[in-house]
Design a protein around this motif. Structure first.
Motif, PDB file in Angstrom:
ATOM      1  N   LYS A  89      22.238  80.923  58.838  1.00  0.00           N
ATOM      2  CA  LYS A  89      22.533  81.049  57.351  1.00  0.00           C
ATOM      3  C   LYS A  89      23.385  81.960  57.145  1.00  0.00           C
ATOM      4  CE  LYS A  89      19.188  77.920  56.812  1.00  0.00           C
ATOM      5  NZ  LYS A  89      19.291  76.722  56.668  1.00  0.00           N
ATOM      6  N   PHE A  90      24.312  81.921  55.991  1.00  0.00           N
ATOM      7  CA  PHE A  90      25.060  83.045  55.526  1.00  0.00           C
ATOM      8  C   PHE A  90      24.895  83.681  54.232  1.00  0.00           C
ATOM      9  CE2 PHE A  90      27.498  80.756  58.842  1.00  0.00           C
ATOM     10  CZ  PHE A  90      27.588  81.678  59.857  1.00  0.00           C
ATOM     11  N   LEU A  91      25.245  84.830  53.693  1.00  0.00           N
ATOM     12  CA  LEU A  91      25.307  85.369  52.577  1.00  0.00           C
ATOM     13  C   LEU A  91      26.604  85.941  52.275  1.00  0.00           C
ATOM     14  CD1 LEU A  91      21.910  87.522  52.648  1.00  0.00           C
ATOM     15  CD2 LEU A  91      22.112  85.012  52.201  1.00  0.00           C
ATOM     16  N   ASN A  92      27.189  85.477  51.242  1.00  0.00           N
ATOM     17  CA  ASN A  92      28.597  85.760  50.798  1.00  0.00           C
ATOM     18  C   ASN A  92      28.194  87.386  49.669  1.00  0.00           C
ATOM     19  OD1 ASN A  92      31.115  84.585  48.739  1.00  0.00           O
ATOM     20  ND2 ASN A  92      31.194  86.098  50.393  1.00  0.00           N
ATOM     21  N   GLU A  93      27.896  88.495  50.633  1.00  0.00           N
ATOM     22  CA  GLU A  93      27.482  89.569  49.540  1.00  0.00           C
ATOM     23  C   GLU A  93      27.932  90.657  50.534  1.00  0.00           C
ATOM     24  OE1 GLU A  93      25.862  88.860  46.733  1.00  0.00           O
ATOM     25  OE2 GLU A  93      25.122  86.942  46.919  1.00  0.00           O
ATOM     26  N   ASP A  94      27.688  91.871  49.713  1.00  0.00           N
ATOM     27  CA  ASP A  94      27.994  93.134  50.221  1.00  0.00           C
ATOM     28  C   ASP A  94      26.926  93.548  50.726  1.00  0.00           C
ATOM     29  OD1 ASP A  94      28.486  95.970  50.709  1.00  0.00           O
ATOM     30  OD2 ASP A  94      30.429  95.364  49.366  1.00  0.00           O
ATOM     31  N   VAL A  95      26.778  94.283  52.271  1.00  0.00           N
ATOM     32  CA  VAL A  95      25.717  95.048  52.674  1.00  0.00           C
ATOM     33  C   VAL A  95      25.130  96.019  51.940  1.00  0.00           C
ATOM     34  CG1 VAL A  95      26.980  96.641  53.780  1.00  0.00           C
ATOM     35  CG2 VAL A  95      25.152  95.926  54.940  1.00  0.00           C
TER      36      VAL A  95
END
Length: 214
Positions: free
Chosen positions: A91-97
């Motif tokens: 899965k992926f998250l289009n977010e900042d660490v």
């Protein structure tokens, strides 16, 4: 890295909410429910176009993988890789660490990967390096007590900085390689950058780090 703007990327990702997770905060402490199993959770920060993570997912079907990437014009390629391969454990998250604590609970992650991150070579930008002590504190909150950080880079200065940063933080280091592709390490999955740099004859540096119990 120069990014090509893709105005359609966000809309395309929204068509595949089972791959690029929308509102990841709702899954904090519940990621195993989303994956439908109790397998270990491995996270890559700055996952780029997803070659490494999808390769790992194929090699380790009994592990759940989550890639975090803030640029939608980049993560769209990662999403397409998973869509085409029909992998269910990536899965992926289009977010900042920086938002890691918003997405994961204490001790929810088993392993964290940092691959070919921006070296931020100027001293005044040191806090932006993903192996700076501020980030090490962030990772420690979400990793299990015996969790590990696996780090790869082509940048010698960043590698030396990371060795010092992690050692000073009190982490134990193992499997340190100053030339990964000429070492005995097995099972390496290359990133896009890794393949590009290694073809030029550049060294790839790698290490594994673990937090010492307090």
């Amino acid at each position: 890295m120069r990014l090509r703007h893709k105005p359609w990327a966000t809309e395309e990702m929204e068509k595949y909410p089972s791959i690029v997770i929308q509102d990841p905060q709702q899954y904090k402490n519940k990621w195993n429910q989303l994956f439908g199993n109790d397998n270990p959770i491995y996270v890559e920060v700055g996952t780029g176009k997803g070659r490494f993570l999808t390769g790992m997912g194929e090699q380790h079907p009994d592990i759940n993988f989550i890639g975090i990437e803030k640029y939608d014009s980049v993560i769209i390629s990662a999403m397409e890789r998973v869509r085409d391969s029909e992998q269910t454990n990536v899965k992926f998250l289009n977010e900042d660490v920086d938002g890691l604590l918003d997405f994961f609970g204490e001790g929810e992650i088993d392993r964290l990967f940092i691959n070919f991150t921006d070296p931020w070579p100027k001293n005044r930008h040191a806090k932006r390096r993903l192996t700076h002590e501020n980030f090490l504190t962030l990772y420690q909150n979400v990793l299990k007590k015996d969790g590990e950080i696996h780090f790869k880079t082509d940048n010698q200065a960043l590698f030396e900085y990371s060795l010092h940063s992690m050692s000073t933080y009190g982490m134990s280091l193992q499997n340190v390689s100053l030339d990964l592709h000429r070492s005995s390490f097995e099972g390496n999955i290359m990133t896009e950058y890794e393949e590009k740099f290694s073809k030029k004859g550049m060294r790839i540096y790698r290490l594994e780090a673990r937090y010492k119990e307090q």
